[in-house]
Design a protein around this motif. Structure first.
Motif, PDB file in Angstrom:
ATOM      1  N   GLY A  65      10.790 -10.764  -0.368  1.00 20.32           N
ATOM      2  CA  GLY A  65      10.070  -9.655  -0.978  1.00 20.32           C
ATOM      3  C   GLY A  65       8.566  -9.751  -0.819  1.00 20.32           C
ATOM      4  N   LEU A  66       8.008 -10.939  -1.073  1.00 19.42           N
ATOM      5  CA  LEU A  66       6.555 -11.110  -1.016  1.00 19.42           C
ATOM      6  C   LEU A  66       5.998 -10.914   0.389  1.00 19.42           C
ATOM      7  CD1 LEU A  66       3.944 -11.783  -2.477  1.00 19.42           C
ATOM      8  CD2 LEU A  66       4.432 -14.221  -2.120  1.00 19.42           C
ATOM      9  N   PRO A  67       6.527 -11.589   1.415  1.00 21.80           N
ATOM     10  CA  PRO A  67       5.995 -11.345   2.762  1.00 21.80           C
ATOM     11  C   PRO A  67       6.249  -9.921   3.243  1.00 21.80           C
ATOM     12  CG  PRO A  67       7.915 -12.782   2.861  1.00 21.80           C
ATOM     13  CD  PRO A  67       7.520 -12.677   1.427  1.00 21.80           C
ATOM     14  N   ALA A  68       7.363  -9.312   2.812  1.00 26.46           N
ATOM     15  CA  ALA A  68       7.629  -7.918   3.187  1.00 26.46           C
ATOM     16  C   ALA A  68       6.591  -6.995   2.568  1.00 26.46           C
ATOM     17  CB  ALA A  68       9.032  -7.515   2.745  1.00 26.46           C
ATOM     18  N   ARG A  69       6.222  -7.270   1.322  1.00 24.14           N
ATOM     19  CA  ARG A  69       5.193  -6.472   0.644  1.00 24.14           C
ATOM     20  C   ARG A  69       3.866  -6.617   1.374  1.00 24.14           C
ATOM     21  NH1 ARG A  69       5.141  -8.842  -4.387  1.00 24.14           N
ATOM     22  NH2 ARG A  69       7.301  -8.107  -4.508  1.00 24.14           N
ATOM     23  N   ALA A  70       3.589  -7.834   1.863  1.00 26.32           N
ATOM     24  CA  ALA A  70       2.346  -8.071   2.597  1.00 26.32           C
ATOM     25  C   ALA A  70       2.333  -7.286   3.905  1.00 26.32           C
ATOM     26  CB  ALA A  70       2.186  -9.568   2.865  1.00 26.32           C
ATOM     27  N   VAL A  71       3.433  -7.362   4.657  1.00 25.53           N
ATOM     28  CA  VAL A  71       3.501  -6.674   5.947  1.00 25.53           C
ATOM     29  C   VAL A  71       3.419  -5.163   5.769  1.00 25.53           C
ATOM     30  CG1 VAL A  71       5.032  -6.128   7.887  1.00 25.53           C
ATOM     31  CG2 VAL A  71       4.740  -8.501   7.160  1.00 25.53           C
ATOM     32  N   CYS A  72       4.240  -4.626   4.891  1.00 27.46           N
ATOM     33  CA  CYS A  72       4.326  -3.167   4.776  1.00 27.46           C
ATOM     34  C   CYS A  72       3.160  -2.576   3.995  1.00 27.46           C
ATOM     35  CB  CYS A  72       5.673  -2.781   4.162  1.00 27.46           C
ATOM     36  SG  CYS A  72       7.040  -3.099   5.319  1.00 27.46           S
ATOM     37  N   GLY A  73       2.565  -3.365   3.096  1.00 28.70           N
ATOM     38  CA  GLY A  73       1.348  -2.901   2.436  1.00 28.70           C
ATOM     39  C   GLY A  73       0.228  -2.718   3.443  1.00 28.70           C
ATOM     40  N   ARG A  74       0.134  -3.671   4.357  1.00 24.23           N
ATOM     41  CA  ARG A  74      -0.883  -3.548   5.405  1.00 24.23           C
ATOM     42  C   ARG A  74      -0.569  -2.369   6.315  1.00 24.23           C
ATOM     43  NH1 ARG A  74      -2.197  -7.757  10.397  1.00 24.23           N
ATOM     44  NH2 ARG A  74      -3.908  -6.535  11.282  1.00 24.23           N
ATOM     45  N   TYR A  75       0.693  -2.214   6.709  1.00 25.51           N
ATOM     46  CA  TYR A  75       1.074  -1.065   7.520  1.00 25.51           C
ATOM     47  C   TYR A  75       0.678   0.242   6.838  1.00 25.51           C
ATOM     48  CZ  TYR A  75       3.937  -3.077  11.310  1.00 25.51           C
ATOM     49  OH  TYR A  75       4.377  -3.711  12.446  1.00 25.51           O
ATOM     50  N   GLU A 111      10.741  -2.894  -0.168  1.00 25.85           N
ATOM     51  CA  GLU A 111       9.277  -2.954  -0.103  1.00 25.85           C
ATOM     52  C   GLU A 111       8.693  -2.044   0.966  1.00 25.85           C
ATOM     53  OE1 GLU A 111       7.463  -4.456  -2.232  1.00 25.85           O
ATOM     54  OE2 GLU A 111       8.978  -5.677  -3.261  1.00 25.85           O
ATOM     55  N   CYS A 112       9.512  -1.582   1.898  1.00 26.36           N
ATOM     56  CA  CYS A 112       8.989  -0.905   3.084  1.00 26.36           C
ATOM     57  C   CYS A 112       9.450   0.546   3.209  1.00 26.36           C
ATOM     58  CB  CYS A 112       9.389  -1.684   4.340  1.00 26.36           C
ATOM     59  SG  CYS A 112       8.710  -3.366   4.393  1.00 26.36           S
ATOM     60  N   SER A 113       9.855   1.152   2.114  1.00 29.96           N
ATOM     61  CA  SER A 113      10.415   2.512   2.171  1.00 29.96           C
ATOM     62  C   SER A 113       9.414   3.526   2.726  1.00 29.96           C
ATOM     63  CB  SER A 113      10.891   2.950   0.784  1.00 29.96           C
ATOM     64  OG  SER A 113       9.832   2.904  -0.157  1.00 29.96           O
ATOM     65  N   HIS A 114       8.122   3.393   2.400  1.00 31.53           N
ATOM     66  CA  HIS A 114       7.117   4.337   2.908  1.00 31.53           C
ATOM     67  C   HIS A 114       7.013   4.244   4.429  1.00 31.53           C
ATOM     68  CE1 HIS A 114       4.894   4.486  -1.222  1.00 31.53           C
ATOM     69  NE2 HIS A 114       5.954   5.262  -1.181  1.00 31.53           N
TER      70      HIS A 114
END
Length: 290
Positions: free
Chosen positions: A139-149, A256-259
Protein backbone atom coordinates in the motif's frame (compact mmCIF):
# COMPACT_ATOMS: atom_id res chain seq x y z
CA UNK A 1 19.13 11.33 1.41
CA UNK A 2 20.88 9.13 -1.12
CA UNK A 3 19.91 10.59 -4.49
CA UNK A 4 19.99 7.15 -6.14
CA UNK A 5 16.78 6.28 -4.30
CA UNK A 6 15.06 9.62 -4.75
CA UNK A 7 13.55 11.97 -7.29
CA UNK A 8 13.53 15.75 -7.40
CA UNK A 9 10.51 18.03 -7.17
CA UNK A 10 10.67 21.80 -7.32
CA UNK A 11 7.75 22.18 -4.92
CA UNK A 12 8.28 19.18 -2.63
CA UNK A 13 12.09 18.79 -2.56
CA UNK A 14 14.05 15.53 -2.72
CA UNK A 15 11.53 12.69 -2.37
CA UNK A 16 11.86 8.97 -1.69
CA UNK A 17 10.75 6.46 -4.33
CA UNK A 18 9.75 4.08 -1.52
CA UNK A 19 7.38 6.17 0.58
CA UNK A 20 7.25 9.61 -1.07
CA UNK A 21 8.56 11.42 2.00
CA UNK A 22 10.46 14.55 1.00
CA UNK A 23 13.19 16.74 2.41
CA UNK A 24 13.98 20.33 1.40
CA UNK A 25 15.95 20.67 -1.80
CA UNK A 26 19.21 22.52 -1.24
CA UNK A 27 20.15 25.40 -3.49
CA UNK A 28 23.25 23.50 -4.64
CA UNK A 29 21.23 20.39 -5.56
CA UNK A 30 18.77 22.45 -7.57
CA UNK A 31 21.48 24.52 -9.27
CA UNK A 32 23.54 21.43 -10.14
CA UNK A 33 20.54 19.77 -11.78
CA UNK A 34 19.65 22.85 -13.79
CA UNK A 35 23.26 23.43 -14.84
CA UNK A 36 23.50 19.84 -16.05
CA UNK A 37 20.45 20.19 -18.27
CA UNK A 38 21.55 23.59 -19.51
CA UNK A 39 24.99 22.26 -20.44
CA UNK A 40 23.53 19.13 -22.06
CA UNK A 41 20.92 21.06 -24.04
CA UNK A 42 23.48 23.62 -25.24
CA UNK A 43 26.17 20.98 -25.95
CA UNK A 44 28.53 22.59 -23.46
CA UNK A 45 30.27 19.24 -23.03
CA UNK A 46 33.25 20.70 -21.18
CA UNK A 47 30.99 21.33 -18.17
CA UNK A 48 30.34 17.64 -17.56
CA UNK A 49 31.97 15.53 -14.89
CA UNK A 50 35.24 13.92 -16.04
CA UNK A 51 33.61 10.45 -16.16
CA UNK A 52 30.84 11.76 -18.40
CA UNK A 53 33.31 13.55 -20.63
CA UNK A 54 35.30 10.34 -21.03
CA UNK A 55 32.09 8.55 -22.00
CA UNK A 56 31.42 11.19 -24.68
CA UNK A 57 34.96 10.81 -25.96
CA UNK A 58 34.58 7.03 -26.24
CA UNK A 59 31.18 7.32 -27.95
CA UNK A 60 32.52 9.68 -30.59
CA UNK A 61 36.14 8.57 -30.50
CA UNK A 62 36.09 7.36 -34.07
CA UNK A 63 35.81 11.02 -35.10
CA UNK A 64 38.83 12.03 -33.02
CA UNK A 65 42.50 11.57 -33.68
CA UNK A 66 43.79 8.73 -31.49
CA UNK A 67 46.52 10.93 -30.06
CA UNK A 68 44.32 13.80 -28.94
CA UNK A 69 43.35 14.10 -25.29
CA UNK A 70 39.80 14.04 -23.95
CA UNK A 71 39.41 17.82 -23.85
CA UNK A 72 40.50 18.20 -27.47
CA UNK A 73 38.22 15.36 -28.54
CA UNK A 74 35.27 16.92 -26.72
CA UNK A 75 35.93 20.24 -28.49
CA UNK A 76 35.77 18.41 -31.81
CA UNK A 77 32.51 16.74 -30.80
CA UNK A 78 30.58 19.90 -29.93
CA UNK A 79 29.63 20.73 -33.56
CA UNK A 80 28.34 17.18 -34.04
CA UNK A 81 26.35 17.48 -30.83
CA UNK A 82 24.77 20.77 -31.91
CA UNK A 83 23.76 19.34 -35.28
CA UNK A 84 22.05 16.30 -33.69
CA UNK A 85 19.04 15.67 -31.48
CA UNK A 86 19.93 15.51 -27.79
CA UNK A 87 17.92 12.98 -25.79
CA UNK A 88 18.06 12.29 -22.08
CA UNK A 89 16.09 9.69 -20.13
CA UNK A 90 15.41 10.32 -16.46
CA UNK A 91 13.15 9.00 -13.70
CA UNK A 92 14.38 11.56 -11.18
CA UNK A 93 12.50 14.70 -12.17
CA UNK A 94 8.93 15.58 -11.31
CA UNK A 95 6.79 17.36 -13.86
CA UNK A 96 7.05 20.67 -11.99
CA UNK A 97 10.77 20.76 -12.87
CA UNK A 98 9.94 19.65 -16.42
CA UNK A 99 7.61 22.64 -16.55
CA UNK A 100 10.52 24.92 -15.66
CA UNK A 101 12.75 23.28 -18.27
CA UNK A 102 10.11 23.71 -20.97
CA UNK A 103 9.82 27.41 -20.20
CA UNK A 104 13.62 27.74 -20.19
CA UNK A 105 14.20 25.86 -23.46
CA UNK A 106 11.48 26.82 -25.98
CA UNK A 107 12.30 23.98 -28.39
CA UNK A 108 12.46 21.23 -25.76
CA UNK A 109 10.04 18.33 -26.29
CA UNK A 110 9.06 15.90 -23.55
CA UNK A 111 7.79 12.32 -23.58
CA UNK A 112 6.11 11.33 -20.32
CA UNK A 113 6.27 7.54 -20.05
CA UNK A 114 3.77 5.86 -17.72
CA UNK A 115 3.88 2.21 -16.70
CA UNK A 116 1.33 0.04 -14.89
CA UNK A 117 2.26 0.69 -11.24
CA UNK A 118 2.05 -3.01 -10.43
CA UNK A 119 4.78 -3.76 -12.94
CA UNK A 120 6.78 -0.75 -11.84
CA UNK A 121 6.75 -1.88 -8.21
CA UNK A 122 8.02 -5.34 -9.12
CA UNK A 123 10.79 -3.72 -11.17
CA UNK A 124 11.82 -1.54 -8.25
CA UNK A 125 11.80 -4.47 -5.85
CA UNK A 126 14.28 -6.18 -8.17
CA UNK A 127 16.54 -3.29 -9.17
CA UNK A 128 16.59 -1.08 -6.07
CA UNK A 129 16.83 -3.39 -3.04
CA UNK A 130 17.57 -0.43 -0.79
CA UNK A 131 13.95 0.64 -1.17
CA UNK A 132 12.95 -2.33 1.02
CA UNK A 133 9.53 -2.69 -0.58
CA UNK A 134 7.86 -5.61 1.18
CA UNK A 135 5.44 -7.85 -0.67
CA UNK A 136 3.09 -7.94 2.31
CA UNK A 137 2.87 -4.15 2.50
CA UNK A 138 2.34 -2.80 -1.01
CA UNK A 139 0.00 0.00 0.00
CA UNK A 140 2.67 2.52 0.98
CA UNK A 141 4.91 2.21 -2.11
CA UNK A 142 1.79 2.11 -4.32
CA UNK A 143 0.60 5.36 -2.73
CA UNK A 144 4.02 6.86 -3.43
CA UNK A 145 4.05 5.78 -7.08
CA UNK A 146 0.48 6.73 -7.91
CA UNK A 147 0.51 9.93 -5.87
CA UNK A 148 3.43 11.09 -7.96
CA UNK A 149 1.69 9.99 -11.15
CA UNK A 150 -1.43 11.96 -10.18
CA UNK A 151 0.59 15.12 -9.55
CA UNK A 152 2.65 14.73 -12.74
CA UNK A 153 -0.40 14.03 -14.92
CA UNK A 154 -2.18 17.11 -13.58
CA UNK A 155 0.80 19.32 -14.45
CA UNK A 156 1.26 17.49 -17.74
CA UNK A 157 -2.29 18.30 -18.85
CA UNK A 158 -1.68 22.00 -18.19
CA UNK A 159 1.59 21.84 -20.13
CA UNK A 160 -0.09 20.17 -23.10
CA UNK A 161 -2.52 23.10 -23.22
CA UNK A 162 0.18 25.73 -22.72
CA UNK A 163 2.77 24.21 -25.05
CA UNK A 164 0.96 22.40 -27.91
CA UNK A 165 2.90 19.51 -29.48
CA UNK A 166 5.70 19.73 -26.91
CA UNK A 167 4.60 17.07 -24.44
CA UNK A 168 3.41 13.57 -25.33
CA UNK A 169 2.25 10.94 -22.85
CA UNK A 170 2.92 7.31 -23.78
CA UNK A 171 2.16 4.09 -21.91
CA UNK A 172 4.91 1.50 -21.57
CA UNK A 173 2.30 -1.08 -22.52
CA UNK A 174 1.67 0.69 -25.84
CA UNK A 175 5.36 0.38 -26.67
CA UNK A 176 5.30 -3.35 -25.83
CA UNK A 177 2.05 -4.19 -27.61
CA UNK A 178 2.74 -2.16 -30.78
CA UNK A 179 6.47 -1.37 -30.76
CA UNK A 180 6.84 -0.40 -34.41
CA UNK A 181 3.68 1.73 -34.68
CA UNK A 182 4.33 3.45 -31.35
CA UNK A 183 7.93 4.14 -32.35
CA UNK A 184 6.79 5.75 -35.61
CA UNK A 185 4.38 7.96 -33.66
CA UNK A 186 7.21 9.07 -31.39
CA UNK A 187 9.49 9.78 -34.36
CA UNK A 188 6.73 11.87 -35.92
CA UNK A 189 6.10 13.77 -32.69
CA UNK A 190 9.81 14.58 -32.38
CA UNK A 191 10.01 15.67 -36.02
CA UNK A 192 12.49 12.92 -36.82
CA UNK A 193 12.65 10.42 -39.65
CA UNK A 194 13.67 6.83 -38.81
CA UNK A 195 16.39 5.27 -40.91
CA UNK A 196 15.35 2.89 -43.66
CA UNK A 197 16.84 0.03 -41.63
CA UNK A 198 14.78 0.80 -38.52
CA UNK A 199 12.08 -1.82 -39.09
CA UNK A 200 14.71 -4.51 -39.77
CA UNK A 201 16.62 -3.52 -36.63
CA UNK A 202 13.47 -3.70 -34.52
CA UNK A 203 12.52 -7.13 -35.89
CA UNK A 204 16.01 -8.44 -35.13
CA UNK A 205 15.91 -6.86 -31.68
CA UNK A 206 12.62 -8.54 -30.87
CA UNK A 207 13.94 -11.88 -32.23
CA UNK A 208 16.98 -11.65 -29.93
CA UNK A 209 14.66 -10.94 -27.02
CA UNK A 210 12.69 -14.04 -27.98
CA UNK A 211 15.82 -16.18 -27.70
CA UNK A 212 16.53 -14.79 -24.23
CA UNK A 213 12.97 -15.63 -23.17
CA UNK A 214 13.38 -19.25 -24.28
CA UNK A 215 16.47 -19.51 -22.11
CA UNK A 216 14.70 -17.98 -19.10
CA UNK A 217 11.78 -20.41 -19.58
CA UNK A 218 14.15 -23.28 -18.77
CA UNK A 219 14.63 -22.00 -15.24
CA UNK A 220 12.57 -23.92 -12.68
CA UNK A 221 11.36 -20.75 -10.91
CA UNK A 222 10.01 -19.11 -14.07
CA UNK A 223 6.20 -19.04 -13.86
CA UNK A 224 5.52 -16.04 -16.09
CA UNK A 225 3.74 -17.98 -18.84
CA UNK A 226 1.75 -20.35 -16.66
CA UNK A 227 -1.54 -19.36 -18.30
CA UNK A 228 -0.17 -17.41 -21.25
CA UNK A 229 -0.19 -17.63 -25.03
CA UNK A 230 2.17 -14.62 -25.28
CA UNK A 231 5.46 -15.35 -26.95
CA UNK A 232 7.53 -12.16 -27.01
CA UNK A 233 10.01 -11.35 -24.30
CA UNK A 234 8.65 -7.81 -23.99
CA UNK A 235 5.14 -9.11 -23.37
CA UNK A 236 6.45 -11.52 -20.76
CA UNK A 237 8.29 -8.68 -19.06
CA UNK A 238 5.22 -6.48 -19.17
CA UNK A 239 3.11 -9.18 -17.51
CA UNK A 240 5.71 -10.70 -15.17
CA UNK A 241 4.22 -8.98 -12.12
CA UNK A 242 1.05 -11.04 -12.56
CA UNK A 243 2.88 -14.20 -11.50
CA UNK A 244 4.99 -12.52 -8.83
CA UNK A 245 2.41 -10.59 -6.82
CA UNK A 246 -0.29 -12.14 -4.67
CA UNK A 247 -3.89 -11.14 -5.23
CA UNK A 248 -3.99 -9.36 -1.86
CA UNK A 249 -0.90 -7.35 -2.82
CA UNK A 250 -2.50 -6.33 -6.11
CA UNK A 251 -5.72 -5.30 -4.38
CA UNK A 252 -3.71 -2.91 -2.21
CA UNK A 253 -2.12 -1.35 -5.28
CA UNK A 254 -5.45 -1.14 -7.13
CA UNK A 255 -7.00 0.69 -4.18
CA UNK A 256 -4.26 3.34 -4.12
CA UNK A 257 -4.15 3.85 -7.89
CA UNK A 258 -7.80 4.18 -8.93
CA UNK A 259 -7.32 7.74 -10.30
CA UNK A 260 -4.45 6.60 -12.50
CA UNK A 261 -6.52 3.66 -13.78
CA UNK A 262 -9.34 6.00 -14.84
CA UNK A 263 -6.89 8.08 -16.87
CA UNK A 264 -4.85 5.30 -18.48
CA UNK A 265 -7.34 2.45 -18.78
CA UNK A 266 -5.48 0.08 -16.45
CA UNK A 267 -7.94 -2.31 -14.82
CA UNK A 268 -8.24 -3.60 -11.26
CA UNK A 269 -7.90 -7.34 -10.70
CA UNK A 270 -11.02 -9.27 -9.67
CA UNK A 271 -9.57 -12.58 -8.43
CA UNK A 272 -6.45 -14.74 -8.27
CA UNK A 273 -7.48 -16.52 -11.49
CA UNK A 274 -8.12 -13.17 -13.17
CA UNK A 275 -4.65 -12.06 -12.07
CA UNK A 276 -2.82 -15.09 -13.47
CA UNK A 277 -4.72 -15.58 -16.71
CA UNK A 278 -2.53 -13.64 -19.12
CA UNK A 279 -5.03 -14.11 -21.92
CA UNK A 280 -7.11 -11.45 -20.16
CA UNK A 281 -5.77 -7.95 -20.69
CA UNK A 282 -5.64 -5.61 -17.71
CA UNK A 283 -5.71 -2.49 -19.83
CA UNK A 284 -8.78 -1.03 -21.48
CA UNK A 285 -7.97 1.02 -24.59
CA UNK A 286 -9.30 4.56 -24.69
CA UNK A 287 -9.12 7.55 -27.02
CA UNK A 288 -5.87 8.82 -25.52
CA UNK A 289 -4.16 5.45 -25.24
CA UNK A 290 -5.52 3.15 -27.98
Amino acid sequence: MDNINNYMSLERGMCSFANDTCSPLSKDEYNNAMEFFKAFYNCDLHQFHSITKNAFAKMFGYKCDEETDTETCISEMIPYCKSASRIVKTIRLSMDIVQLLMSTFPKLKVIHLIRDPRGMLISRMRTIPALCIKRNDMGLPARAVCGRYDRDIKIGKSLEAKYPNRLKTVLYEQVVEKPFDTSLQIFKYLGLQPKSTFETWMNEHMANAEDKLKESDKRPDNRVQQFSTYRSNSSATMNAWRSKLRFDDVKNVDKECSHLYQYTGYMAVKSQLHLQNLNISLRRSNAMFP
